[in-house]
Motif scaffolding. Structure first.
Motif, PDB file in Angstrom:
ATOM      1  N   ASP A 103       0.852  -1.187   0.000  1.00 57.27           N
ATOM      2  CA  ASP A 103       0.000   0.000   0.000  1.00 57.27           C
ATOM      3  C   ASP A 103       0.892   1.243   0.000  1.00 57.27           C
ATOM      4  O   ASP A 103       0.716   2.156   0.786  1.00 57.27           O
TER       5      ASP A 103
ATOM      6  N   HIS B 288      -1.700  -0.070  11.984  1.00 60.53           N
ATOM      7  CA  HIS B 288      -1.269  -1.367  11.457  1.00 60.53           C
ATOM      8  C   HIS B 288       0.188  -1.268  11.056  1.00 60.53           C
ATOM      9  O   HIS B 288       0.732  -0.173  10.946  1.00 60.53           O
TER      10      HIS B 288
ATOM     11  N   ARG C  72       1.850  13.649  10.558  1.00 63.79           N
ATOM     12  CA  ARG C  72       0.497  13.463  10.047  1.00 63.79           C
ATOM     13  C   ARG C  72       0.134  12.063  10.521  1.00 63.79           C
ATOM     14  O   ARG C  72       0.919  11.121  10.375  1.00 63.79           O
TER      15      ARG C  72
ATOM     16  N   ASP D   8      -1.972   8.723  10.498  1.00 63.23           N
ATOM     17  CA  ASP D   8      -2.738   7.926   9.556  1.00 63.23           C
ATOM     18  C   ASP D   8      -3.854   7.101  10.207  1.00 63.23           C
ATOM     19  O   ASP D   8      -3.623   6.472  11.243  1.00 63.23           O
TER      20      ASP D   8
ATOM     21  N   GLU E 226      -5.704  12.169  10.536  1.00 67.89           N
ATOM     22  CA  GLU E 226      -6.676  11.728   9.548  1.00 67.89           C
ATOM     23  C   GLU E 226      -7.850  11.133  10.316  1.00 67.89           C
ATOM     24  O   GLU E 226      -7.788  10.009  10.787  1.00 67.89           O
TER      25      GLU E 226
ATOM     26  N   HIS F  49      -3.057  12.373  -1.421  1.00 71.25           N
ATOM     27  CA  HIS F  49      -2.642  11.185  -2.181  1.00 71.25           C
ATOM     28  C   HIS F  49      -3.737  10.124  -2.256  1.00 71.25           C
ATOM     29  O   HIS F  49      -3.544   9.103  -2.909  1.00 71.25           O
ATOM     30  N   ASP F  50      -4.851  10.334  -1.567  1.00 69.26           N
ATOM     31  CA  ASP F  50      -5.959   9.367  -1.604  1.00 69.26           C
ATOM     32  C   ASP F  50      -7.124   9.872  -2.446  1.00 69.26           C
ATOM     33  O   ASP F  50      -8.178   9.224  -2.492  1.00 69.26           O
TER      34      ASP F  50
ATOM     35  N   ARG G 124      -6.946   7.019  -6.815  1.00 66.41           N
ATOM     36  CA  ARG G 124      -5.904   7.653  -6.010  1.00 66.41           C
ATOM     37  C   ARG G 124      -4.658   7.902  -6.859  1.00 66.41           C
ATOM     38  O   ARG G 124      -3.858   8.781  -6.545  1.00 66.41           O
TER      39      ARG G 124
HETATM   40  C1  GLC Z   1      -4.766   6.248   5.074  1.00 69.26           C
HETATM   41  C2  GLC Z   1      -3.792   6.639   3.981  1.00 69.26           C
HETATM   42  C3  GLC Z   1      -3.987   5.738   2.809  1.00 69.26           C
HETATM   43  C4  GLC Z   1      -3.722   4.322   3.254  1.00 69.26           C
HETATM   44  C5  GLC Z   1      -4.532   3.951   4.491  1.00 69.26           C
HETATM   45  C6  GLC Z   1      -3.970   2.731   5.147  1.00 69.26           C
HETATM   46  O1  GLC Z   1      -6.078   6.437   4.705  1.00 69.26           O
HETATM   47  O2  GLC Z   1      -3.943   7.996   3.661  1.00 69.26           O
HETATM   48  O3  GLC Z   1      -3.173   6.079   1.723  1.00 69.26           O
HETATM   49  O4  GLC Z   1      -4.047   3.446   2.209  1.00 69.26           O
HETATM   50  O5  GLC Z   1      -4.530   4.951   5.473  1.00 69.26           O
HETATM   51  O6  GLC Z   1      -2.784   3.029   5.819  1.00 69.26           O
END
Ligand code: GLC
Ligand code: CA
Length: 554
Positions: free
Chosen positions: A60, A103, A197, A199, A256, A328-329, A414
């Motif tokens: 990912d 994770h 940042r 996540d 986030e 980026h998403d 994305r």
């Molecule tokens: C967040 C990130 C994304 C990622 C996900 C899992 O949403 O911005 O890019 O796939 O977390 O870590």
């Protein structure tokens, strides 16, 4: 409001794989970033958030970390990173890393040891559960499709992954896990990072016992957020995280956050909040689908404007949101939040203005400043993103033909935001001398930094002016701390608001409509920025052509 070092600053997100490649292997790297610090400084950037550069198998794109203490060789070395910190410091710039702690990667040592002995010490770092009647422990669908439970071969156990199966969830209930993570966060902050940042952080608290819920799809599963929304007590984790790490370093954090419970904003971003700020996703969420990208309603001005206004009103007495139009998403902002007739440079500048002058912290995403657009791919194989492949499949299963499914990806993928940065009209857009890891948007011949730097009327030149205004001696205070007050709400296609304090009142007014509109100001004003020559201020009358925006001091 207590002043903080990061108030009034402008932030910029770097997607490192696609920013600038220094050694010709087709992948952006840390040395590439260092080489562009002066460019970013010149643009008006203070804070840089770099998406994950830790050691990773890139299932990912780095959001699957296999060693939190290492820089992935694709991006360079720890020495390169230390130099980046130094070079940023020389320029009064601040570096944020991405903190991915819901994770890790299945290649992480902890998980490898856990697999060897799920009942042992490291098994408790994750969630291993017994199946029910030969089936998974519960019926949740992961964010990237399929069950969140992956069977462990040779056992009756499954492990939990809310994202890909290569991203096992860490068990935050285990104090050892929290201690390990806090140690790691402090280690980076000690190095001189300005913050993080954070996540996917709303996922760290699970509902006890993993209850089943009513399925919401043909696959018999239910979105895993059902369980996340029901979980109680996540605040305890956040408080501890802050106390044990960020607070000790006066670090800046931007979280986030999805699915926050109502009335909790103060706890999240208030003066004593868990985080410095969090992204405002509400306007972006108005383009989301119920069941996937394929049934997304798409952009609709009124719905989008309403969400934006509501967020701003909600936050103005509490703290600051981090305002974005892309990351980026997400697909590109200039391709998404403008009506068709406004998808041109004037429209892009208008969107930039209304977004950057909101109350909160502006976060730009790489390429946004030159008006980068969504990139058309010829086939699904040209996409790299795990989520795009999943959504393409979902679209086909829902009955769309291949062409329609590809159109869905063009709108939502994305990878639209992940195509390499366009530095020049030269080979590979000046991004690399090798073969770029992802297709470059063919519009780079016209849309690139070099060309736009020479052109006074470019999107880039406009962004520079806009950011300078936002931080200027005259207006910095009102744009940072001034109140947000909606204006001219009755005007159909207008997005307008005041930023005001005891000393100043500034109107930001944008005409998202096709045709010209005009209206009377409360008094004669002084024009301080506009995106088109034919935006006119005649005594008290403001005339805005379609895609026209004006910033007027009253
Ligand atoms: C967040 C990130 C994304 C990622 C996900 C899992 O949403 O911005 O890019 O796939 O977390 O870590
Ligand atoms: Ca490289």
């Amino acid at each position: 409001m207590k002043k903080q070092w990061w108030h009034g600053k402008v932030a910029y997100q770097i997607y490192p794989k696609s920013f600038c490649d220094s050694n010709g292997d087709g992948i952006g790297d840390i040395k590439g970033i260092i080489g562009k610090l002066d460019y970013l400084k010149g643009l008006g950037i203070d804070i840089i958030w770099i998406s994950p550069i830790y050691q990773s198998p890139f299932v990912d794109q780095g959001y699957d970390i296999s060693d939190y203490y290492k820089i992935d060789p694709a991006f360079g070395t720890m020495e390169d990173f230390d130099r980046l910190l130094e070079e940023a410091k020389k320029r009064d710039m601040y570096i944020l890393m991405d903190l991915v702690i819901n994770h890790c990667s299945d290649r992480h040592e902890w998980f490898q040891k856990a697999l060897e002995d799920p009942k042992g010490e490291y098994g408790k770092y994750f969630y291993f559960e017994k199946g029910k009647d030969g089936k998974a422990p519960s019926n949740y669908r992961s964010y990237f499709g399929g069950s969140v439970w992956e069977p462990v071969p040779g056992t009756d156990l499954y492990y939990l992954h809310l994202f890909a199966k290569e991203q096992p969830d860490l068990n935050w209930e285990n104090v050892k896990v929290r201690e390990e993570l806090f140690r790691m966060v402090n280690w980076w902050l000690d190095k001189g990072l300005a913050g993080f940042r954070i996540d996917a952080i709303m996922n760290i608290k699970k509902t006890d016992g993993f209850p089943d819920y009513e399925p919401d799809g043909e696959d018999g599963l239910v979105r895993c957020t059902r369980m996340i929304e029901e979980a109680e007590g996540i605040g305890e984790f956040f408080r501890e995280l802050k106390q044990e790490t960020f607070a000790k370093h006066d670090a800046f954090t931007v979280a986030e956050v999805f699915n926050m419970k109502e009335g909790e904003l103060e706890k999240f971003v208030g003066e004593e909040g868990y985080f410095s700020t969090m992204f405002d996703f509400a306007p972006l969420c108005t383009t989301l689908g119920e069941n996937g990208w394929y049934d997304a309603p798409g952009y609709e001005f009124f719905r989008w404007r309403k969400a934006l206004m509501e967020s701003q009103k909600e936050c103005r007495k509490t703290g600051f949101f981090a305002n974005i139009i892309e990351n980026h998403d997400e697909p590109r902002g200039a391709s998404t939040y403008l009506p068709d007739y406004a998808q041109n440079d004037d429209g892009t500048k208008m969107l930039a203005t209304t977004s950057v002058l909101l109350r909160g912290l502006p976060f730009l995403y790489q390429g946004q400043e030159i008006g980068m657009k969504n990139c058309k791919m010829e086939s699904i194989d040209e996409y790299n993103d795990i989520d795009t492949k999943n959504q393409y499949k979902i679209a086909l299963e829902a009955g769309l033909d291949e062409e329609a499914a590809m159109n869905v990806c063009l709108k939502h993928s994305r990878d639209n935001a992940r195509t390499p940065m366009q530095w020049s009209a030269g080979e590979n857009a000046g991004f690399t001398t090798g073969k770029p890891w992802l297709k470059i948007n063919p519009d780079y011949k016209e849309r690139n930094v070099e060309a736009e730097e020479k052109d006074q009327s470019s999107v880039l030149s406009y962004y520079k002016e806009l950011l300078a205004l936002r931080k200027s001696e005259d207006y910095g205070e009102v744009f940072t701390y001034g109140d947000f007050v909606p204006a001219y709400e009755g005007e159909e296609m207008l997005l307008a608001y005041y930023r005001q304090d005891e000393r100043k009142k500034v109107l930001v007014a944008a005409n998202f409509g096709k045709g010209e509109t005009s209206f009377l100001l409360e008094k004669e004003g002084k024009e301080i920025l506009k995106n088109r020559k034919d935006v006119l201020l005649r005594e008290k009358e403001l005339i805005l052509p379609g895609c026209g925006v004006a910033v007027v001091e009253l």
